[in-house]
Design a protein around this motif. Structure first.
Motif, PDB file in Angstrom:
ATOM      1  N   ARG A  23       0.833  -1.210   0.000  1.00 29.59           N
ATOM      2  CA  ARG A  23       0.000   0.000   0.000  1.00 29.59           C
ATOM      3  C   ARG A  23       0.866   1.259   0.000  1.00 29.59           C
ATOM      4  N   GLU A  26       2.077   1.834  -3.507  1.00 26.36           N
ATOM      5  CA  GLU A  26       1.014   2.303  -4.394  1.00 26.36           C
ATOM      6  C   GLU A  26       0.636   3.748  -4.081  1.00 26.36           C
ATOM      7  N   LEU A  54      -3.455   0.842 -10.285  1.00 25.40           N
ATOM      8  CA  LEU A  54      -2.935   0.596  -8.940  1.00 25.40           C
ATOM      9  C   LEU A  54      -3.813  -0.410  -8.194  1.00 25.40           C
ATOM     10  N   ARG A  80      -2.298  -4.852 -13.662  1.00 27.83           N
ATOM     11  CA  ARG A  80      -2.296  -4.245 -12.326  1.00 27.83           C
ATOM     12  C   ARG A  80      -1.330  -5.079 -11.475  1.00 27.83           C
ATOM     13  N   HIS A  82       1.777  -4.307  -9.487  1.00 23.64           N
ATOM     14  CA  HIS A  82       2.793  -3.916  -8.501  1.00 23.64           C
ATOM     15  C   HIS A  82       2.731  -4.744  -7.219  1.00 23.64           C
ATOM     16  N   HIS A  83       1.514  -5.013  -6.736  1.00 25.43           N
ATOM     17  CA  HIS A  83       1.382  -5.743  -5.462  1.00 25.43           C
ATOM     18  C   HIS A  83       1.972  -7.142  -5.573  1.00 25.43           C
TER      19      HIS A  83
END
Length: 335
Positions: A23, A26, A54, A80, A82-83
């Motif tokens: 988080r 992001e 994101l 999506r 990145h996580h």
């Protein structure tokens, strides 16, 4: 064995720590993306031009998967990504640099945030819906033929489950008993289309039965339940028992992309109350595992890591326009 008894206090704190780190990253990208796109929003302007997707709200999926994988395992992700990249150990400095289009990025700034590729940890993603499923099969096949116990995890959105690549991949994985885990992130929306308007079944997990493999749906964006479901699927894959399908009902806190007005979305008012991070923070606090001081330290550590990565990206050089064709074609000695 229950999830609670299988997870140690350290394991549970690590799940939250990963969610907080994701988080924080992001939020930093959100800040940098919008910093120089005013007064009027211009998607092509600024240090980070182009679309940006994101994953705020989907952190439990990444944390629950990443806890079971080693750097030798493979993961493919969506537009999506990145996580999932962070949870799988992709170098955050190089990922940030790639997002900023810098020469020090994973793809030397040529790919951007939807095309992250890190061979060091077998991670890739794509802006094409369902594109990551077939490559995950290839990686799983390579692992199987090499006689290893490595696994591949393919993550896709619920919209991808209506594509041919999804069904072809599940069929072939089941036929060849490949060590692959398919994870569907159901965040309720395929861009602006609700899943009820595009998918004929209430859960994509039921589609696993068509291919003779286990299918599980995890509700409530619950990180510990995701951890348990993925753990069993990875165990099966490592043991040579073949693929599994998991669908997670997760949450998209923000728009499909930055700049998305979300006028189609009637649930926005209640969305912040479903944020999985304060929900899990309270869960661990009530269990006596976490206190406010420890949570604050967790956030400070995440912030330091993320801000260092952002500073590295912003201070890195842009690609030289003279090298525009470099890395596009194979370069070799001429005869």
């Amino acid at each position: 064995m229950t999830v609670q008894s299988a997870l140690s206090a350290t394991d549970r704190l690590n799940l939250l720590r990963m969610m907080v780190l994701i988080r924080t990253f992001e939020e930093a990208i959100l800040r940098e993306y919008h910093a120089d796109k005013s007064p009027g929003f211009d998607i092509g302007a600024g240090l980070v031009p182009g679309e940006m997707h994101l994953a705020a709200g989907q952190e439990p999926v990444a944390a629950g998967i990443g806890a079971h994988l080693s750097l030798g395992d493979a993961m493919t992700a969506t537009h999506r990504p990145h996580h999932l990249a962070i949870a799988h150990g992709v170098d955050m400095r190089k990922m940030a640099a790639e997002i900023f289009g810098r020469e020090t990025g994973l793809g030397r700034g040529r790919g951007g945030h939807m095309h992250l590729f890190d061979p060091e940890v077998h991670f890739s993603c794509s802006g094409i819906v369902a594109e990551g499923l077939p490559p995950a099969l290839g990686q799983a096949l390579a692992f199987q033929r090499a006689g290893t116990d490595k696994v591949a995890v393919a993550v896709a959105g619920e919209g991808a489950a209506n594509s041919g690549a999804f069904h072809e991949s599940l069929n072939l994985a089941a036929l060849w008993k490949l060590p692959v885990v398919f994870v569907i992130e159901d965040n309720d929306w395929g861009i602006s289309v609700p899943r009820s308007a595009s998918t004929s079944v209430p859960s994509n997990a039921v589609r696993a039965a068509s291919y003779g493999i286990p299918g599980t749906r995890v509700e409530d964006n619950a990180v510990e339940d995701i951890w348990a479901a993925v753990g069993e699927a990875v165990r099966r894959a490592r043991a040579g028992e073949g693929p599994s399908l998991i669908e997670v009902h997760t949450l998209r806190l923000w728009g499909h992309f930055e700049g998305d007005a979300q006028g189609y979305r009637g649930d926005l008012e209640g969305v912040p109350g479903r944020d999985p991070i304060p929900t899990y923070q309270k869960h661990l606090t009530d269990a006596g595992i976490l206190d406010d001081g420890a949570f604050t330290e967790m956030g400070a550590a995440a912030s330091a890591t993320v801000e260092e990565a952002i500073a590295f990206a912003k201070s890195s050089p842009l690609p030289d326009p003279a090298d525009a064709l470099k890395y596009v074609f194979t370069e070799g000695a001429q005869s």
